[in-house]
Design a protein around this motif. Structure first.
Motif, PDB file in Angstrom:
ATOM      1  N   HIS A  96       1.163  -6.922 -16.278  1.00 49.02           N
ATOM      2  CA  HIS A  96       1.048  -8.151 -15.502  1.00 49.02           C
ATOM      3  C   HIS A  96       0.643  -7.923 -14.044  1.00 49.02           C
ATOM      4  O   HIS A  96       0.048  -8.809 -13.436  1.00 49.02           O
ATOM      5  N   LYS A  97       1.004  -6.790 -13.487  1.00 45.56           N
ATOM      6  CA  LYS A  97       0.672  -6.500 -12.090  1.00 45.56           C
ATOM      7  C   LYS A  97       0.153  -5.070 -11.991  1.00 45.56           C
ATOM      8  O   LYS A  97       0.744  -4.208 -11.328  1.00 45.56           O
ATOM      9  N   ALA A  98      -0.964  -4.821 -12.660  1.00 44.12           N
ATOM     10  CA  ALA A  98      -1.499  -3.460 -12.733  1.00 44.12           C
ATOM     11  C   ALA A  98      -1.951  -2.934 -11.373  1.00 44.12           C
ATOM     12  O   ALA A  98      -2.191  -1.730 -11.227  1.00 44.12           O
ATOM     13  N   GLY A  99      -2.071  -3.800 -10.379  1.00 43.17           N
ATOM     14  CA  GLY A  99      -2.487  -3.362  -9.054  1.00 43.17           C
ATOM     15  C   GLY A  99      -1.374  -2.770  -8.220  1.00 43.17           C
ATOM     16  O   GLY A  99      -1.629  -2.211  -7.153  1.00 43.17           O
ATOM     17  N   LYS A 100      -0.138  -2.863  -8.685  1.00 48.72           N
ATOM     18  CA  LYS A 100       0.975  -2.282  -7.931  1.00 48.72           C
ATOM     19  C   LYS A 100       0.906  -0.755  -8.003  1.00 48.72           C
ATOM     20  O   LYS A 100       0.287  -0.195  -8.917  1.00 48.72           O
ATOM     21  N   PRO A 101       1.528  -0.052  -7.046  1.00 41.73           N
ATOM     22  CA  PRO A 101       1.308   1.396  -6.897  1.00 41.73           C
ATOM     23  C   PRO A 101       1.542   2.237  -8.143  1.00 41.73           C
ATOM     24  O   PRO A 101       0.715   3.087  -8.472  1.00 41.73           O
ATOM     25  N   ILE A 102       2.661   2.025  -8.841  1.00 46.50           N
ATOM     26  CA  ILE A 102       2.965   2.890  -9.991  1.00 46.50           C
ATOM     27  C   ILE A 102       2.073   2.583 -11.189  1.00 46.50           C
ATOM     28  O   ILE A 102       1.397   3.483 -11.696  1.00 46.50           O
ATOM     29  N   PRO A 103       2.009   1.337 -11.661  1.00 46.36           N
ATOM     30  CA  PRO A 103       1.117   1.083 -12.805  1.00 46.36           C
ATOM     31  C   PRO A 103      -0.357   1.264 -12.460  1.00 46.36           C
ATOM     32  O   PRO A 103      -1.169   1.560 -13.332  1.00 46.36           O
ATOM     33  N   GLY A 104      -0.689   1.139 -11.158  1.00 42.42           N
ATOM     34  CA  GLY A 104      -2.067   1.330 -10.744  1.00 42.42           C
ATOM     35  C   GLY A 104      -2.460   2.783 -10.596  1.00 42.42           C
ATOM     36  O   GLY A 104      -3.628   3.098 -10.338  1.00 42.42           O
ATOM     37  N   GLY A 105      -1.497   3.701 -10.756  1.00 46.92           N
ATOM     38  CA  GLY A 105      -1.783   5.125 -10.679  1.00 46.92           C
ATOM     39  C   GLY A 105      -1.873   5.679  -9.276  1.00 46.92           C
ATOM     40  O   GLY A 105      -2.221   6.846  -9.079  1.00 46.92           O
ATOM     41  N   LEU A 106      -1.538   4.871  -8.262  1.00 45.40           N
ATOM     42  CA  LEU A 106      -1.582   5.345  -6.878  1.00 45.40           C
ATOM     43  C   LEU A 106      -0.398   6.249  -6.552  1.00 45.40           C
ATOM     44  O   LEU A 106      -0.503   7.137  -5.696  1.00 45.40           O
ATOM     45  N   VAL A 107       0.728   6.008  -7.220  1.00 47.18           N
ATOM     46  CA  VAL A 107       1.945   6.797  -7.010  1.00 47.18           C
ATOM     47  C   VAL A 107       2.519   7.141  -8.371  1.00 47.18           C
ATOM     48  O   VAL A 107       2.656   6.260  -9.228  1.00 47.18           O
ATOM     49  N   SER A 108       2.858   8.392  -8.585  1.00 51.79           N
ATOM     50  CA  SER A 108       3.455   8.788  -9.863  1.00 51.79           C
ATOM     51  C   SER A 108       4.935   8.427  -9.884  1.00 51.79           C
ATOM     52  O   SER A 108       5.561   8.214  -8.837  1.00 51.79           O
ATOM     53  N   VAL A 109       5.481   8.365 -11.085  1.00 45.39           N
ATOM     54  CA  VAL A 109       6.910   8.068 -11.223  1.00 45.39           C
ATOM     55  C   VAL A 109       7.747   9.134 -10.523  1.00 45.39           C
ATOM     56  O   VAL A 109       8.731   8.826  -9.838  1.00 45.39           O
ATOM     57  N   ARG A 110       7.336  10.392 -10.661  1.00 52.22           N
ATOM     58  CA  ARG A 110       8.085  11.480 -10.028  1.00 52.22           C
ATOM     59  C   ARG A 110       8.073  11.337  -8.507  1.00 52.22           C
ATOM     60  O   ARG A 110       9.113  11.487  -7.853  1.00 52.22           O
ATOM     61  N   THR A 111       6.911  11.034  -7.937  1.00 50.64           N
ATOM     62  CA  THR A 111       6.815  10.851  -6.487  1.00 50.64           C
ATOM     63  C   THR A 111       7.671   9.683  -6.031  1.00 50.64           C
ATOM     64  O   THR A 111       8.348   9.755  -5.003  1.00 50.64           O
ATOM     65  N   ALA A 112       7.641   8.606  -6.802  1.00 50.59           N
ATOM     66  CA  ALA A 112       8.441   7.438  -6.448  1.00 50.59           C
ATOM     67  C   ALA A 112       9.927   7.772  -6.447  1.00 50.59           C
ATOM     68  O   ALA A 112      10.679   7.320  -5.574  1.00 50.59           O
ATOM     69  N   ARG A 113      10.353   8.570  -7.407  1.00 51.20           N
ATOM     70  CA  ARG A 113      11.770   8.965  -7.449  1.00 51.20           C
ATOM     71  C   ARG A 113      12.140   9.807  -6.230  1.00 51.20           C
ATOM     72  O   ARG A 113      13.220   9.634  -5.653  1.00 51.20           O
ATOM     73  N   VAL A 114      11.238  10.708  -5.827  1.00 52.49           N
ATOM     74  CA  VAL A 114      11.491  11.538  -4.641  1.00 52.49           C
ATOM     75  C   VAL A 114      11.590  10.659  -3.399  1.00 52.49           C
ATOM     76  O   VAL A 114      12.466  10.838  -2.540  1.00 52.49           O
ATOM     77  N   ILE A 115      10.686   9.673  -3.299  1.00 53.62           N
ATOM     78  CA  ILE A 115      10.709   8.750  -2.158  1.00 53.62           C
ATOM     79  C   ILE A 115      12.017   7.970  -2.137  1.00 53.62           C
ATOM     80  O   ILE A 115      12.644   7.809  -1.077  1.00 53.62           O
ATOM     81  N   ALA A 116      12.445   7.493  -3.298  1.00 52.33           N
ATOM     82  CA  ALA A 116      13.669   6.695  -3.368  1.00 52.33           C
ATOM     83  C   ALA A 116      14.884   7.510  -2.931  1.00 52.33           C
ATOM     84  O   ALA A 116      15.672   7.071  -2.083  1.00 52.33           O
ATOM     85  N   VAL A 117      15.038   8.695  -3.489  1.00 54.06           N
ATOM     86  CA  VAL A 117      16.198   9.533  -3.156  1.00 54.06           C
ATOM     87  C   VAL A 117      16.130  10.004  -1.715  1.00 54.06           C
ATOM     88  O   VAL A 117      17.124   9.937  -0.967  1.00 54.06           O
ATOM     89  N   GLY A 118      14.959  10.472  -1.294  1.00 51.72           N
ATOM     90  CA  GLY A 118      14.814  10.965   0.074  1.00 51.72           C
ATOM     91  C   GLY A 118      15.054   9.882   1.108  1.00 51.72           C
ATOM     92  O   GLY A 118      15.723  10.122   2.133  1.00 51.72           O
TER      93      GLY A 118
END
Length: 260
Positions: free
Chosen positions: A39-61
């Motif tokens: 539904h929102k493929a333009g958002k960073p994760i589904p759009g491939g701009l940010v990986s799930v692993r990177t997002a997790r690092v950003i969240a924890v950090g």
């Protein structure tokens, strides 16, 4: 800084809260990524701009850094920062997409001025007894407006949001009423306490933005497409922040004794 805190402390406190919001927002995107893919493929994760692993690092950090920086205000402020983080994560992991999605906003938004003022001074003025309930109204308004943006997507996914439970028109009117209550409280307290005319005018001008966003959201509530509703929510969010700053400024400049 309005509370009287030194500029370096204000910067650290602002950075701390920004990082906590980064963590909350990133977890929100992680939770939504599977549904956003369709539904929102333009958002960073589904759009491939940010990986799930990177997002997790950003969240924890971001969460850890935000909590560490909160030590500038002492251990009690760290505890308050942890509460803010917990409320945000509760929204991401539990309340979002339910009829209680407004509750974390109503609880979390009032803690933002409390965090800044208490972190800068170590105490709170008496008028926070009015400001906190008003901020709870503002938080609930933002939550309902946010739910209005996603009504079609939530309905398609079988999610029972507060906007769907109330219906778009009634939800839109609720947002208008809640923002009106906040504006009246802000203006009323500033006038009663004898705030300088310039600050009263600043409150009035700042209150126009969230009210305009609420009205726009009401008009767009029953129309197809989400762009106008999303714009309405963004106007309300920015306007509510500006109103909070103007209100706190007016209270700090007031001759009233309730600030003591």
């Amino acid at each position: 800084m309005v509370a009287g805190g030194a500029a370096p402390v204000a910067v650290v406190l602002g950075l701390s809260m920004t990082l906590l919001q980064f963590a909350i927002g990133t977890v929100n995107d992680l939770v939504d990524a599977p549904r956003d893919a369709g539904h929102k493929a333009g958002k960073p994760i589904p759009g491939g701009l940010v990986s799930v692993r990177t997002a997790r690092v950003i969240a924890v950090g971001s969460a850890v850094a935000g909590l560490v920086l909160a030590f500038v205000g002492g251990p009690w402020l760290v505890a308050l920062a942890a509460v803010v983080l917990a409320i945000g994560l509760a929204y991401d992991l539990w309340a979002k997409g339910t009829t209680l999605s407004w509750l974390p906003f109503a609880l979390g938004i009032p803690l933002l001025p409390v965090y800044g003022w208490f972190g800068a001074t170590g105490s709170l003025p008496g008028l926070f007894l009015v400001l906190v309930p008003a901020a709870a109204n503002a938080g609930a308004a933002l939550a309902v407006a946010n739910a209005l943006v996603d009504t079609e997507r939530d309905e398609a996914a079988g999610v029972r949001s507060i906007a769907l439970a109330l219906g778009p028109t009634r939800a839109g009117w609720l947002v208008v009423v809640l923002n009106a209550v906040v504006a009246v409280l802000a203006l009323g307290t500033a006038i009663v306490l004898g705030a300088p005319t310039g600050w009263v005018v600043a409150i009035l001008l700042a209150a126009v933005a969230p009210m305009a966003g609420a009205v726009l959201g009401l008009v767009a509530a029953g129309r197809p497409g989400t762009s106008w509703r999303e714009l309405a929510w963004e106007i309300q969010a920015i306007g509510t922040g500006l109103l909070a700053v103007a209100w706190l400024g007016a209270l700090s400049a007031s001759s009233g004794t309730a600030l003591a």
